[in-house]
Structure formats: C-alpha cells, structure tokens
Design an enzyme around this catalytic site. Structure first.
Site, short mmCIF file in Angstrom:
data_model
loop_
_atom_site.label_atom_id
_atom_site.label_comp_id
_atom_site.label_asym_id
_atom_site.label_seq_id
_atom_site.Cartn_x
_atom_site.Cartn_y
_atom_site.Cartn_z
N LYS A 97 0.84 -1.21 0.00
CA LYS A 97 0.00 0.00 0.00
C LYS A 97 0.88 1.25 0.00
CE LYS A 97 -3.78 -2.51 2.07
NZ LYS A 97 -4.55 -2.92 3.26
N GLN A 107 -4.73 -1.51 9.34
CA GLN A 107 -4.58 -2.83 8.74
C GLN A 107 -5.23 -3.89 9.64
OE1 GLN A 107 -3.24 -3.54 5.64
NE2 GLN A 107 -3.98 -5.60 6.04
N ASP A 123 -10.97 2.83 3.52
CA ASP A 123 -11.26 1.39 3.35
C ASP A 123 -12.75 1.16 3.09
OD1 ASP A 123 -9.18 -0.42 3.26
OD2 ASP A 123 -8.88 -0.46 5.43
#
Ligand code: NDP
Length: 279
Positions: free
Chosen positions: A49, A93, A116
């Site tokens: 990422k 995460q 997200d």
C-alpha cells in the site's frame, strides 16, 4: 478457453490515471497507515500500500505499533489523525490483535477519511446509492468488469459469501449496476444449482479451489476473490482455475486478478478523500 481478466494490467492503468490526475491537478494527499503488531502477511500488505502511494504521488505516514498497544491508545491515535488536516485518509490494517475490538476502531475513523469504506456511514451510503467510500475489493471487481466490457445490467449475478468487506458490498454494487443478485452463504441450500444460473459468479468463500466446473454455467464470467497459500508456496483462489476455465467465458486468475485491484481502488479512495476535502 476463457478470456483472462488481467487485474495486474487494469490496476496499473488505474494507478497511472491517478498519477496523472495528481500531477495535472496538483492534488496533495496523505494516507495514514496503522499496523498493530508484526503479522508477516499484514506487513506485506502495508508495504504494498505504501509502495502504491509512492508510485502515484501521494504521501504515506506509517504508524507501526507494538502488539501490546491498548485499544484506548489506538483510539487516541485515530482521534489525533481525524483532527489532523494534513491527513486525508486513515487505514488500519486488519486483523487487529484479539484484545482490540475491530468494530470500535473502524467506527472511530472519521467517515470523511474512511478510505477502506468499512465505516457504517460508508456502508449506509452504498446501500442507499449515495456518494461515499466503497470497500476496495468489491469496487475493484466492478472496475474489472467494466474495463473488460462485461455488462452487468440485466445479468444473473451470484455472490458466494456475505462478509461485510466483500460479499455484502459486492452484492450492493452489482445491484446498483442493475444486476439481478443472489447472495449465498454457508447455510445456502443447492449452492451448485444457484451458481449454475449465474452469468457473473463472484466467489468470496474463503475455501481453496472449492468452486469447480460443476458450479459454472457455460460461458459465465467467474471472479475469484479468494487468496490461499498452498503447501508448495504457490497461491490459489476459491476457484479451481484449471477445471473452470475451459467452461467460463471470462475468468480472473490468482494471483494477478482481484488482488491488485484492491490496492488500486484504495488509491482511488485516497484521491477521492483529498479532493472531497478541497471542495
Ligand atoms: P469470510 O470468511 O469473512 O467470509 C466467507 C463467506 O463465505 C461467509 O459469508 C461464509 O458464510 C461463506 N461460506 C463459507 N463456507 C461456505 C460454503 N461451504 N458454502 C457457501 N458459503 C460459504 O471471508 P472474506 O469475505 O473476508 O474473504 C473471502 C476470501 O477472499 C478469502 O479467501 C480472503 O482471503 C479473500 N480476500 C481477498 C481479497 C483480495 O484483495 N483479493 C480481499 C479480501 C478477502 P457464513 O456467513 O454463513 O459464515
């Protein structure tokens, strides 16, 4: 033989488009990436990422926290990042260590920085067709279909899996694109018969190679979300690729199908977060 849907290629096209947009429009964006503990798979995902951010020209700020970080400490960090005008997107995460309540953490992220797309506001917006952040994996699948000229409208779409991050948002997006959608799960009866109706079948079941040719209508588009590491170290999906591909019209490989799209769509969401704020 099925047409291969090349997620690696399509994801690089998307990243290049974003890189140009950022350069041409002078967009300034920064993503905060939080990792708690040092799970090796998470470390790889976080690294990828950050690499994608660097490639397209957005900043990333890493927060690598120890395994013993408390829920309150993590919430306090999120509060700080929510208030920090220099940060456009916040990514925590997953999975988190078991002593931290993931739901509480996701709910604390500002909906304006929820790149997200997991916050209930984002999910609610998706549900009622309002603009908002969309969960990256299902959003990536819609891009794969569109950029491969596979029409969704009027098609029988079957999604296997109803998780909050893949199955449910996938079903909502296919519906928003005028597909006729059926969602299957572990309690579904006659799974094979339902899957055999699908013009577009999305497998997000989390079981290596479970979906074989017995689940496939001739010529169907088959999207494989699963990622599993086999004993020989190779990756495979939820679909038995060798068995299914002679029957499918189009199919995503693993690796190189859905996986790279997830990161590309995260980048799309980061740019959206930055430009939204500038409005
Ligand atoms: P979950 O484990 O959260 O969900 C799996 C779903 O499959 C559940 O809804 C479950 O039903 C259903 N299911 C399990 N067994 C069966 C069965 N025998 N028949 C029918 N349905 C079944 O997984 P995720 O949605 O998080 O992920 C799915 C897969 O995608 C995993 O392999 C994961 O690694 C991968 N993944 C890949 C990503 C990428 O970027 N490519 C991103 C995210 C995930 P029930 O609800 O009844 O338990």
């Amino acid at each position: 033989m099925a047409k291969l849907i090349d997620g690696k290629l399509i994801s690089s096209q998307i990243k290049d488009e974003l890189k140009n947009k950022i350069e041409n429009e002078g967009i300034s964006a920064t993503l905060a990436v939080i990792q708690v503990g040092n799970d090796p798979a998470s470390t790889v995902y976080v690294g990828n990422k950050k690499k994608a951010c660097e490639y397209i020209g957005i900043g990333s700020k890493s927060f690598e926290l120890g395994d013993n970080t408390t829920e309150d400490e993590l919430l306090a960090l999120i509060d700080r990042l929510n208030d920090d005008e220099m940060i456009n997107g916040i990514l925590v995460q997953l999975p988190l260590p078991s002593h931290i309540d993931e739901k509480k953490i996701i709910n604390r992220i500002s909906p304006l920085k929820d790149v997200d797309g997991f916050h209930p506001w984002s999910v609610g917006n998706l549900c009622i067709g309002q603009e908002g952040f969309v969960s990256c994996t299902p959003a990536g699948i819609i891009e794969l279909l569109k950029r491969s000229d596979i029409k969704i409208e009027g098609k029988e779409c079957v999604v296997i899996g109803r998780s909050n991050i893949v199955g449910k948002p996938m079903a909502l997006l296919l519906l928003a694109n005028n597909g006729t959608v059926t969602v299957c799960h572990s309690k579904t009866k006659n799974l094979k018969d339902i899957c055999k109706r699908a013009d577009i079948l999305v497998a997000a079941v989390g079981k290596p190679k479970m979906i074989n040719s017995e689940y496939i209508k001739e010529g169907a588009t088959v999207i494989d979300v699963g990622i599993h590491r086999m004993d020989d170290g190779k990756l495979c999906g939820d679909v038995d690729f060798d068995d299914v591909s002679p029957h499918a019209g189009a199919i995503t490989p693993v690796p190189g199908g859905v996986g790279p799209m997830t990161i590309a769509m995260l980048m799309v969401n980061c740019v959206q977060a930055a430009t939204r704020k500038e409005r």
